[in-house]
Design a protein around this motif. Structure first.
Motif, mmCIF file in Angstrom:
data_model
loop_
_atom_site.group_PDB
_atom_site.id
_atom_site.type_symbol
_atom_site.label_atom_id
_atom_site.label_comp_id
_atom_site.label_asym_id
_atom_site.label_seq_id
_atom_site.Cartn_x
_atom_site.Cartn_y
_atom_site.Cartn_z
ATOM 1 N N MET A 96 0.755 -1.468 -0.192
ATOM 2 C CA MET A 96 0.172 -0.052 -0.124
ATOM 3 C C MET A 96 0.850 1.394 -0.121
ATOM 4 O O MET A 96 -0.059 2.092 -0.506
ATOM 5 C CB MET A 96 -0.557 -0.226 0.841
ATOM 6 N N ARG A 97 2.000 1.798 0.498
ATOM 7 C CA ARG A 97 3.260 2.621 0.266
ATOM 8 C C ARG A 97 3.461 2.374 -0.799
ATOM 9 O O ARG A 97 3.818 4.084 -1.123
ATOM 10 C CB ARG A 97 4.128 2.059 1.261
ATOM 11 N N GLU A 110 -9.152 -0.075 1.391
ATOM 12 C CA GLU A 110 -11.224 -0.384 2.263
ATOM 13 C C GLU A 110 -11.904 -0.897 2.605
ATOM 14 O O GLU A 110 -12.370 -0.565 3.424
ATOM 15 C CB GLU A 110 -11.424 0.728 1.140
ATOM 16 N N VAL A 111 -11.046 -1.828 2.143
ATOM 17 C CA VAL A 111 -11.680 -3.180 3.322
ATOM 18 C C VAL A 111 -10.931 -3.795 4.105
ATOM 19 O O VAL A 111 -11.729 -3.703 5.499
ATOM 20 C CB VAL A 111 -11.275 -4.630 2.004
ATOM 21 N N LEU A 112 -10.118 -3.354 4.029
ATOM 22 C CA LEU A 112 -9.462 -3.193 5.488
ATOM 23 C C LEU A 112 -9.552 -1.921 6.930
ATOM 24 O O LEU A 112 -9.953 -2.329 8.015
ATOM 25 C CB LEU A 112 -7.825 -3.307 5.297
ATOM 26 N N SER A 113 -9.854 -1.394 6.134
ATOM 27 C CA SER A 113 -10.224 -0.157 7.399
ATOM 28 C C SER A 113 -12.008 -1.165 6.802
ATOM 29 O O SER A 113 -12.533 0.417 7.984
ATOM 30 C CB SER A 113 -10.744 1.141 6.769
ATOM 31 N N GLY A 114 -12.311 -1.411 6.600
ATOM 32 C CA GLY A 114 -13.978 -1.877 7.062
ATOM 33 C C GLY A 114 -14.423 -0.917 6.399
ATOM 34 O O GLY A 114 -16.150 -1.139 6.575
ATOM 35 N N ASN A 168 -3.309 5.681 -0.268
ATOM 36 C CA ASN A 168 -2.462 4.828 0.901
ATOM 37 C C ASN A 168 -2.958 5.292 2.507
ATOM 38 O O ASN A 168 -3.224 6.260 2.378
ATOM 39 C CB ASN A 168 -0.971 5.553 0.328
ATOM 40 N N PRO A 169 -2.538 4.079 3.760
ATOM 41 C CA PRO A 169 -3.575 4.835 4.337
ATOM 42 C C PRO A 169 -2.179 5.073 5.393
ATOM 43 O O PRO A 169 -1.022 5.082 5.425
ATOM 44 C CB PRO A 169 -4.047 3.165 4.606
ATOM 45 N N PRO A 170 -2.692 5.861 6.669
ATOM 46 C CA PRO A 170 -1.392 6.387 7.066
ATOM 47 C C PRO A 170 -0.754 5.386 8.415
ATOM 48 O O PRO A 170 0.171 5.534 8.897
ATOM 49 C CB PRO A 170 -2.049 7.337 8.102
ATOM 50 N N ASN A 171 -1.377 4.759 8.592
ATOM 51 C CA ASN A 171 -1.657 2.731 9.082
ATOM 52 C C ASN A 171 -1.396 1.739 8.905
ATOM 53 O O ASN A 171 -1.842 1.468 8.969
ATOM 54 C CB ASN A 171 -2.890 3.358 10.364
#
Length: 252
Positions: free
Chosen positions: A89-90, A108-112, A136-139
């Motif tokens: 993702m990075r 988006e899947v992993l963040s629910g 790209n998520p911050p976490n």
């Protein structure tokens, strides 16, 4: 000790052609190499082909993303219902290689915020679907270690015969070991005449420390004329905005 390297796991360097184009030719040396890898994978576990295979490397630009695609495309060509997941993702690249959107995907899947079945994309290859990395998520490490990653792999198993997960490099990041602990098997990509043996050993130790089931390794960018594998190279491990693997052409 990488006793998993064998003669038929040497993958030739492609100099004057896009490796993705070379893979379309079923008679090319590159296609033949990945076909032999499929045979090895079928005998890698007591159950046969692992239902989920994580592909990683020691550092960027060793050929892991192209190898992930090549393995997925080869399995799909052989009739396996195959899902290619871009978990890097990075620094995602699968959508670029396939000229697809990365607007929504794994993050988006992993963040629910979405379910896997809503975000699958057609690749133009029969039996092969892509779940891109998404924004790209911050976490990233937190998301990859959460319960949703287990659910994603489990949900995909009800839709596909095999999942190929393109993971980040091991060194300098927690991401790859986190995902490797959830996959049925892990494959290391090692660049001939590029990756230092000590660094590869450290990466392998990190994977095994995360209880990854390391099935083997393939040696990419192999040149017969340079068969004396030297490891006298120094590399930095800055990762993210320097260049993507797809820019490091050719990668195999």
């Amino acid at each position: 000790n990488l006793d998993i390297l064998e003669n038929d796991n040497l993958f030739p360097r492609v100099r004057d052609e896009n490796p993705i184009e070379a893979l379309k030719d079923r008679k090319s040396a590159l296609s033949e190499a990945y076909l032999s890898l499929e045979t090895a994978l079928r005998f890698s576990t007591p159950e046969g082909m692992p239902t989920s295979l994580l592909v990683t490397s020691t550092r960027p630009a060793e050929g892991k993303s192209t190898s992930s695609f090549a393995i997925a495309a080869t399995l799909a060509r052989l009739g396996y219902r195959t899902l290619l997941i871009d978990a890097d993702m990075r620094s995602p690249s699968q959508h670029e290689m396939l000229s697809l959107s990365n607007e929504r995907g794994l993050s988006e899947v992993l963040s629910g915020n979405a379910t896997i079945d809503k975000l699958l994309q057609d690749t133009g290859y029969e039996n092969l679907k892509l779940l891109p990395a998404g924004r790209n998520p911050p976490n990233a490490a937190e998301l990859l270690s959460g319960v949703h990653m287990d659910e994603t792999i489990r949900d995909a198993q009800s839709l596909f015969d095999v999942e190929i997960v393109d993971a980040p490099p091991v060194m300098g990041l927690a991401d790859a070991p986190l995902i490797a602990s959830k996959a049925a098997g892990t494959l290391m990509i090692i660049e001939a005449n590029g990756t230092r043996s000590r660094q590869a050993q450290v990466a392998l130790k990190r994977l095994r420390g995360a209880r990854a089931n390391v099935l083997g390794a393939v040696l990419t960018k192999f040149e017969a004329k340079r068969a004396q594998f030297g490891y006298g190279y120094d590399y930095g491990y800055g990762y993210g905005n320097d260049r993507s693997e797809s820019d490091a052409h050719p990668v195999l």
